[in-house]
Design a protein around this motif. Sequence first.
Motif, PDB file in Angstrom:
ATOM      1  N   CYS A 147       0.817  -1.222   0.000  1.00  0.00           N
ATOM      2  CA  CYS A 147       0.000   0.000   0.000  1.00  0.00           C
ATOM      3  C   CYS A 147       0.849   1.269   0.000  1.00  0.00           C
ATOM      4  N   GLU A 148       2.122   1.118   0.261  1.00  0.00           N
ATOM      5  CA  GLU A 148       3.010   2.269   0.428  1.00  0.00           C
ATOM      6  C   GLU A 148       3.104   3.122  -0.832  1.00  0.00           C
ATOM      7  N   GLY A 149       3.010   4.437  -0.634  1.00  0.00           N
ATOM      8  CA  GLY A 149       3.227   5.384  -1.713  1.00  0.00           C
ATOM      9  C   GLY A 149       2.049   5.623  -2.641  1.00  0.00           C
ATOM     10  N   LEU A 150       0.905   5.023  -2.336  1.00  0.00           N
ATOM     11  CA  LEU A 150      -0.274   5.207  -3.186  1.00  0.00           C
ATOM     12  C   LEU A 150      -1.211   6.246  -2.584  1.00  0.00           C
ATOM     13  N   THR A 151      -1.986   6.875  -3.430  1.00  0.00           N
ATOM     14  CA  THR A 151      -2.989   7.834  -2.963  1.00  0.00           C
ATOM     15  C   THR A 151      -4.210   7.084  -2.438  1.00  0.00           C
ATOM     16  N   ASP A 152      -5.051   7.800  -1.700  1.00  0.00           N
ATOM     17  CA  ASP A 152      -6.300   7.195  -1.226  1.00  0.00           C
ATOM     18  C   ASP A 152      -7.134   6.690  -2.392  1.00  0.00           C
ATOM     19  N   GLU A 153      -7.169   7.463  -3.463  1.00  0.00           N
ATOM     20  CA  GLU A 153      -7.946   7.048  -4.639  1.00  0.00           C
ATOM     21  C   GLU A 153      -7.398   5.745  -5.217  1.00  0.00           C
ATOM     22  N   GLN A 154      -6.088   5.642  -5.341  1.00  0.00           N
ATOM     23  CA  GLN A 154      -5.500   4.401  -5.855  1.00  0.00           C
ATOM     24  C   GLN A 154      -5.800   3.232  -4.917  1.00  0.00           C
ATOM     25  N   LEU A 155      -5.695   3.465  -3.620  1.00  0.00           N
ATOM     26  CA  LEU A 155      -5.942   2.406  -2.649  1.00  0.00           C
ATOM     27  C   LEU A 155      -7.397   1.931  -2.673  1.00  0.00           C
ATOM     28  N   ARG A 156      -8.313   2.802  -3.078  1.00  0.00           N
ATOM     29  CA  ARG A 156      -9.738   2.433  -3.183  1.00  0.00           C
ATOM     30  C   ARG A 156     -10.082   1.811  -4.530  1.00  0.00           C
ATOM     31  N   THR A 157      -9.172   1.853  -5.491  1.00  0.00           N
ATOM     32  CA  THR A 157      -9.453   1.363  -6.837  1.00  0.00           C
ATOM     33  C   THR A 157      -9.598  -0.154  -6.841  1.00  0.00           C
ATOM     34  N   ALA A 158     -10.722  -0.621  -7.375  1.00  0.00           N
ATOM     35  CA  ALA A 158     -10.984  -2.057  -7.455  1.00  0.00           C
ATOM     36  C   ALA A 158     -10.086  -2.698  -8.498  1.00  0.00           C
ATOM     37  N   SER A 159      -9.783  -3.962  -8.269  1.00  0.00           N
ATOM     38  CA  SER A 159      -8.854  -4.683  -9.135  1.00  0.00           C
ATOM     39  C   SER A 159      -9.350  -4.747 -10.575  1.00  0.00           C
ATOM     40  N   VAL A 160     -10.506  -5.325 -10.782  1.00  0.00           N
ATOM     41  CA  VAL A 160     -11.081  -5.471 -12.111  1.00  0.00           C
ATOM     42  C   VAL A 160     -12.561  -5.820 -11.940  1.00  0.00           C
ATOM     43  N   GLU A 161     -13.406  -5.202 -12.743  1.00  0.00           N
ATOM     44  CA  GLU A 161     -14.845  -5.472 -12.638  1.00  0.00           C
ATOM     45  C   GLU A 161     -15.130  -6.945 -12.888  1.00  0.00           C
ATOM     46  N   PRO A 162     -16.084  -7.510 -12.219  1.00  0.00           N
ATOM     47  CA  PRO A 162     -17.015  -6.914 -11.272  1.00  0.00           C
ATOM     48  C   PRO A 162     -16.522  -6.941  -9.834  1.00  0.00           C
ATOM     49  N   SER A 163     -15.295  -7.353  -9.599  1.00  0.00           N
ATOM     50  CA  SER A 163     -14.765  -7.461  -8.244  1.00  0.00           C
ATOM     51  C   SER A 163     -14.668  -6.104  -7.563  1.00  0.00           C
ATOM     52  N   GLU A 164     -14.904  -6.089  -6.259  1.00  0.00           N
ATOM     53  CA  GLU A 164     -14.725  -4.889  -5.451  1.00  0.00           C
ATOM     54  C   GLU A 164     -13.388  -4.916  -4.712  1.00  0.00           C
ATOM     55  N   LEU A 165     -12.557  -5.883  -5.006  1.00  0.00           N
ATOM     56  CA  LEU A 165     -11.288  -6.064  -4.315  1.00  0.00           C
ATOM     57  C   LEU A 165     -10.362  -4.876  -4.565  1.00  0.00           C
ATOM     58  N   SER A 166      -9.928  -4.262  -3.481  1.00  0.00           N
ATOM     59  CA  SER A 166      -8.997  -3.135  -3.543  1.00  0.00           C
ATOM     60  C   SER A 166      -7.989  -3.296  -2.417  1.00  0.00           C
ATOM     61  N   LEU A 167      -6.898  -2.551  -2.498  1.00  0.00           N
ATOM     62  CA  LEU A 167      -5.914  -2.612  -1.422  1.00  0.00           C
ATOM     63  C   LEU A 167      -6.499  -2.114  -0.103  1.00  0.00           C
ATOM     64  N   LEU A 168      -7.260  -1.041  -0.163  1.00  0.00           N
ATOM     65  CA  LEU A 168      -7.873  -0.533   1.063  1.00  0.00           C
ATOM     66  C   LEU A 168      -8.859  -1.553   1.625  1.00  0.00           C
ATOM     67  N   GLY A 169      -9.609  -2.200   0.751  1.00  0.00           N
ATOM     68  CA  GLY A 169     -10.527  -3.244   1.192  1.00  0.00           C
ATOM     69  C   GLY A 169      -9.798  -4.410   1.827  1.00  0.00           C
ATOM     70  N   LEU A 170      -8.640  -4.774   1.270  1.00  0.00           N
ATOM     71  CA  LEU A 170      -7.851  -5.858   1.860  1.00  0.00           C
ATOM     72  C   LEU A 170      -7.368  -5.498   3.265  1.00  0.00           C
ATOM     73  N   VAL A 171      -6.932  -4.267   3.452  1.00  0.00           N
ATOM     74  CA  VAL A 171      -6.478  -3.849   4.779  1.00  0.00           C
ATOM     75  C   VAL A 171      -7.659  -3.827   5.750  1.00  0.00           C
ATOM     76  N   ARG A 172      -8.803  -3.322   5.302  1.00  0.00           N
ATOM     77  CA  ARG A 172      -9.994  -3.337   6.159  1.00  0.00           C
ATOM     78  C   ARG A 172     -10.387  -4.779   6.493  1.00  0.00           C
TER      79      ARG A 172
END
Length: 170
Positions: A33-58
Amino acid sequence: MTITREEPAQNADERSMLEGWLDYHRRTLAWKCEGLTDEQLRTASVEPSELSLLGLVRHMTEVERWWFHEVLLGEDPGVLYCTEDDPDGDFHLTGTETWDETRAAWEAAIETSRRHAAALTLDDFSKMRGRTTGEPFNLRWIYTHMIEEYARHNGHADLVRERLDGATGD
């Protein structure tokens, strides 16, 4: 801040090795997650998945709370992201979540996990019993499961991070 990771010593005692590998994988997720913006961290991997780095940390925040509060001690830490109405709430982002608030909750959960585990031996049993076996878990099993949980999700984090900015690494 630069995340550093060190593998546990190859000749460490069992507890030090289990705790060392768990901390190594915790730091790996932070590193992804280091060095990414909040927007990047919220970005989902690929549709239709909601998987994101922020979601993984949560998600891992919820996992820490589940295994080291609810299962190990039989205590209810309260609702954070997941509810009965939204059991996958850790992955359902609204667009207002920040890395700072998410990281703070995750780090607090990790510190609580460490504190709870420090009071027990590897052979001490959990208060909660397994759904399928009806047997309690010893702390050794919980540590091993947490290492597996982080390692699996760090594989997901690798792919999400590469999609975001091309960064790769173990």
